[in-house]
Motif scaffolding. Sequence first.
Motif, mmCIF file in Angstrom:
data_model
loop_
_atom_site.group_PDB
_atom_site.id
_atom_site.type_symbol
_atom_site.label_atom_id
_atom_site.label_comp_id
_atom_site.label_asym_id
_atom_site.label_seq_id
_atom_site.Cartn_x
_atom_site.Cartn_y
_atom_site.Cartn_z
ATOM 1 N N THR A 91 -2.587 -25.386 2.473
ATOM 2 C CA THR A 91 -3.484 -25.545 3.610
ATOM 3 C C THR A 91 -3.731 -27.027 3.855
ATOM 4 N N PHE A 92 -3.946 -27.371 5.105
ATOM 5 C CA PHE A 92 -4.275 -28.739 5.481
ATOM 6 C C PHE A 92 -5.545 -28.705 6.320
ATOM 7 N N ASP A 93 -6.580 -29.383 5.855
ATOM 8 C CA ASP A 93 -7.893 -29.377 6.513
ATOM 9 C C ASP A 93 -8.381 -27.951 6.776
ATOM 10 N N GLY A 94 -8.140 -27.072 5.802
ATOM 11 C CA GLY A 94 -8.628 -25.707 5.877
ATOM 12 C C GLY A 94 -7.759 -24.745 6.651
ATOM 13 N N GLU A 95 -6.710 -25.258 7.298
ATOM 14 C CA GLU A 95 -5.823 -24.392 8.068
ATOM 15 C C GLU A 95 -4.531 -24.150 7.294
ATOM 16 N N PRO A 96 -4.022 -22.887 7.282
ATOM 17 C CA PRO A 96 -2.805 -22.595 6.533
ATOM 18 C C PRO A 96 -1.582 -23.303 7.091
ATOM 19 N N VAL A 97 -0.713 -23.714 6.193
ATOM 20 C CA VAL A 97 0.566 -24.320 6.556
ATOM 21 C C VAL A 97 1.654 -23.312 6.214
ATOM 22 N N THR A 98 2.459 -22.923 7.190
ATOM 23 C CA THR A 98 3.532 -21.955 6.965
ATOM 24 C C THR A 98 4.871 -22.629 7.195
ATOM 25 N N LEU A 99 5.761 -22.508 6.228
ATOM 26 C CA LEU A 99 7.093 -23.093 6.308
ATOM 27 C C LEU A 99 8.148 -21.996 6.239
ATOM 28 N N GLY A 136 4.407 -13.520 3.892
ATOM 29 C CA GLY A 136 4.375 -13.363 5.332
ATOM 30 C C GLY A 136 5.125 -12.118 5.792
ATOM 31 N N ILE A 137 5.182 -11.932 7.086
ATOM 32 C CA ILE A 137 5.851 -10.761 7.659
ATOM 33 C C ILE A 137 7.316 -10.804 7.266
ATOM 34 N N GLY A 138 7.793 -9.706 6.700
ATOM 35 C CA GLY A 138 9.178 -9.653 6.265
ATOM 36 C C GLY A 138 9.451 -10.516 5.049
ATOM 37 N N GLY A 139 8.392 -10.991 4.382
ATOM 38 C CA GLY A 139 8.593 -11.806 3.193
ATOM 39 C C GLY A 139 8.922 -13.244 3.486
ATOM 40 N N VAL A 189 1.356 -16.586 4.124
ATOM 41 C CA VAL A 189 0.329 -16.598 5.159
ATOM 42 C C VAL A 189 -1.036 -16.538 4.482
ATOM 43 N N CYS A 190 -1.955 -17.398 4.879
ATOM 44 C CA CYS A 190 -3.315 -17.393 4.347
ATOM 45 C C CYS A 190 -4.271 -17.063 5.480
ATOM 46 N N GLY A 229 14.912 -27.677 3.242
ATOM 47 C CA GLY A 229 14.858 -28.681 4.297
ATOM 48 C C GLY A 229 13.857 -28.371 5.391
ATOM 49 N N ALA A 230 13.298 -27.162 5.409
ATOM 50 C CA ALA A 230 12.277 -26.821 6.411
ATOM 51 C C ALA A 230 11.116 -27.798 6.284
ATOM 52 N N LYS A 231 10.610 -28.273 7.423
ATOM 53 C CA LYS A 231 9.619 -29.354 7.384
ATOM 54 C C LYS A 231 8.451 -29.067 8.312
ATOM 55 N N TRP A 232 7.252 -29.418 7.838
ATOM 56 C CA TRP A 232 6.023 -29.370 8.634
ATOM 57 C C TRP A 232 5.439 -30.772 8.644
ATOM 58 N N GLN A 233 4.960 -31.220 9.807
ATOM 59 C CA GLN A 233 4.418 -32.582 9.883
ATOM 60 C C GLN A 233 3.198 -32.624 10.782
#
Length: 290
Positions: free
Chosen positions: A128-136, A280-283, A287-288, A141-145
């Motif tokens: 989580t970042f600032d209380g919000e879930p981060v989903t990758l 998450g959905i389908g594995g 998901v938080c 190589g998948a990236k969140w920014q």
Amino acid sequence: MDRYYPQCYNLPLACPSSCPAGGCTVDCVTCKPVCNCDRPGAVCQDPRFIGGDGTTFYFHGKKDQHFCLVSDSNLHINAHFIGRRNENMGRDFTWVQSIVILFENHQLFLGALKTSTWDDSVDRLALTFDGEPVTLPESQGAKWQSGKVSITRTGATNNVNVEVEGNFKITAKVVPITEEDSRIHNYGITKEDCFAHLDLGFKFYSLSNEVHGVLGQTYKPGYVSRLNIGAKMPVMGGYRDFHTSSLFAPDCAVARFTGSSDGDALMMPSEMPGLSCGSGIGGRGVVCKR
């Protein structure tokens, strides 16, 4: 895979047989694989630390408690310890289950989800970042920014790099306690809980000379270790110095964190909604939900 080091770019290398489940990375200068848990800044296993000065030591803490690993003016890292009591030793077997990184007016959470039977193809990492879930997406190589913050998968599941430009870089891998580990060390792990935890590697870019914490103090210029280096397992004490009231609170006795005066105030634990995490959905991913 770093093109700036052509002498070993795209060269297949095998991890040393001594590396634990955390695996290894390539030292691009020497072009040799090095166990992740044997590099300065590593926090692995029962927690075994490699200090910024290269010294290996253990800090056992206490199960279900929180301790500050690093505390500086604009960076504070707390860890939540899980564990099992060993009546014969008079202390807990402990592992780092999750960490919270406070910087500027932000907070970033990384945690290993509780699981019974381990399957490395199932992602057990919560972010989580600032209380919000981060989903990758579950692909290497998948990236969140978000601004200066980037989170990149270094494997399809259970492995990420977290970096805040100009501040720090963290490698994190979720690993279980195997039946063999439990047998060798007499952990007493049952099939109800494999004690999934984090193996971590820290790299810091802008620590001050006043940095403190279990790991942070070893980066001070002129730091002199008080450990009994001759011991088979050098153990760092200081439970009361490093203990925090919660995972999100920068209130250990040696705290240095002031954060940023810009923007909104840092979200503190009383303001944090509860999070329930699962696949998450389908594995795909984690998901938080509040």
